[in-house]
Design an enzyme around this catalytic site. Structure first.
Site, mmCIF file in Angstrom:
data_model
loop_
_atom_site.group_PDB
_atom_site.id
_atom_site.type_symbol
_atom_site.label_atom_id
_atom_site.label_comp_id
_atom_site.label_asym_id
_atom_site.label_seq_id
_atom_site.Cartn_x
_atom_site.Cartn_y
_atom_site.Cartn_z
ATOM 1 N N ASP A 1 0.869 -1.255 0.206
ATOM 2 C CA ASP A 1 0.080 0.067 -0.057
ATOM 3 C C ASP A 1 1.022 1.307 0.046
ATOM 4 O O ASP A 1 2.130 1.048 0.288
ATOM 5 C CB ASP A 1 -0.816 0.206 1.188
ATOM 6 N N ASP B 1 -1.366 -1.052 6.209
ATOM 7 C CA ASP B 1 -1.638 -0.528 7.470
ATOM 8 C C ASP B 1 -3.251 -0.159 7.733
ATOM 9 O O ASP B 1 -3.436 0.265 9.048
ATOM 10 C CB ASP B 1 -0.674 0.533 7.703
ATOM 11 N N ASP C 1 -6.936 -2.172 3.660
ATOM 12 C CA ASP C 1 -5.894 -3.365 3.315
ATOM 13 C C ASP C 1 -6.300 -4.561 4.003
ATOM 14 O O ASP C 1 -5.869 -5.626 3.295
ATOM 15 C CB ASP C 1 -4.548 -2.773 3.743
#
Length: 308
Positions: free
Chosen positions: A14, A206, A210
């Site tokens: 990410d 995080d 996600d």
């Protein structure tokens, strides 16, 4: 999970909070011509105050210096990975990225107000298809990210960026850290679909957005300062938020695999040798026991190399 890491051939990252510091700074806030600036920004801050996304927190922190972020009869619904839908008694608003408010309208708004999109993430405020304001934010790169990506490539692992942010911001960060494969404007379900289609893949993230991808990856890796949902979903957590620890973990996992293979090979060879010599009566019992114990000692000492 440590064993699985040794077989990973692709790691998907990410952007916000993973490759970047998750400490975005507001660069500028622009209100459309004809709109009341103070009222519009107070509304934007009030809506964003209902979200715990890092971008929202940064924007609220900036706007709260100038405004009291309250708005009459305001209700807000958060759409994971996209933005916020807000309602007052008579009006409806959308707050989010380009994909959420309409990419063509967003690009036209940025062009109309001469806003440079390079390296920035945008939060738009929209009412009934009309963009009222945009906030520009930038998030600094993690200082170790470039080195970590370079080390992963040296290990034969392909780094990929999968983010919900816009193409300009994603490409800018990717170029700085050395990632070639970038996919932007991805919703949580699209991230999950990408992961599900891969083999030997790890996901590093995080946030709440996600979590579906972390759950589907062969190894889900959460940043230690990530959301509780990400930490609960992932298989591994980087407690120090240092991406170099990921490289270290993969290096150790591959070393472990080599040591296990060596130990198995030595064990099989010695046992085969002992069976053969026993059948042919070439060794007496003390020498057979000694050979066996030496192989056990080799396995123990070889395993202890992991402590280095």
């Amino acid at each position: 999970h440590f064993d699985t890491l040794s077989r990973v051939r692709q790691i998907v990252f990410d952007k916000t909070g993973t490759l970047t510091m998750s400490a975005p700074k507001v660069v500028d806030v622009v209100v459309a011509k004809g709109e009341n600036k103070d009222d519009t920004l107070r509304l934007l801050g009030a809506i964003e105050s209902k979200s715990n996304h890092p971008l929202a927190e940064a924007l609220v922190k900036e706007l709260s210096i100038r405004y009291t972020l309250t708005y009459e009869a305001l209700t807000v619904e958060e759409i994971a990975g996209q933005g916020l839908i807000a309602h007052t008694t008579t009006r409806s608003f959308r707050v989010g990225n380009e994909a959420f408010v309409g990419e063509h309208a967003a690009e036209a708004f940025l062009k109309q107000h001469n806003i440079d999109a390079r390296g920035k993430t945008f939060v738009f405020l929209e009412e009934d298809g009309v963009l009222l304001a945009v906030a520009s934010l930038q998030d600094p790169i993690r200082p170790e990210a470039t080195m970590a990506i370079s080390q992963l490539k040296a290990l034969g692992i392909e780094p990929v960026m999968l983010t919900g942010d816009n193409e300009h911001a994603a490409q800018s960060v990717a170029e700085m850290v050395g990632i070639v494969h970038v996919e932007a404007n991805k919703r949580p379900e699209e991230k999950a679909a990408y992961i599900e289609a891969q083999r030997n893949v790890a996901m590093v993230g995080d946030g709440i957005n996600d979590a579906p991808a972390l759950a589907l990856a062969d190894v889900g890796i959460a940043m230690g300062k990530g959301t509780a949902v990400a930490l609960e979903t992932a298989n591994v957590a980087l407690m120090e938020n240092d991406l170099r620890k990921l490289v270290q973990a993969i290096t150790l996992s591959r070393k472990l695999q080599r040591i296990i293979t060596q130990n198995l090979a030595v064990s099989v060879i010695v046992i085969t040798l002992l069976i053969g010599t026993n059948y042919l009566q070439l060794l007496n019992l003390p020498f057979s026991v000694l050979l066996h114990e030496l192989s056990v000692l080799f396995v123990i000492l070889n395993g202890l190399r992991m402590l280095k």
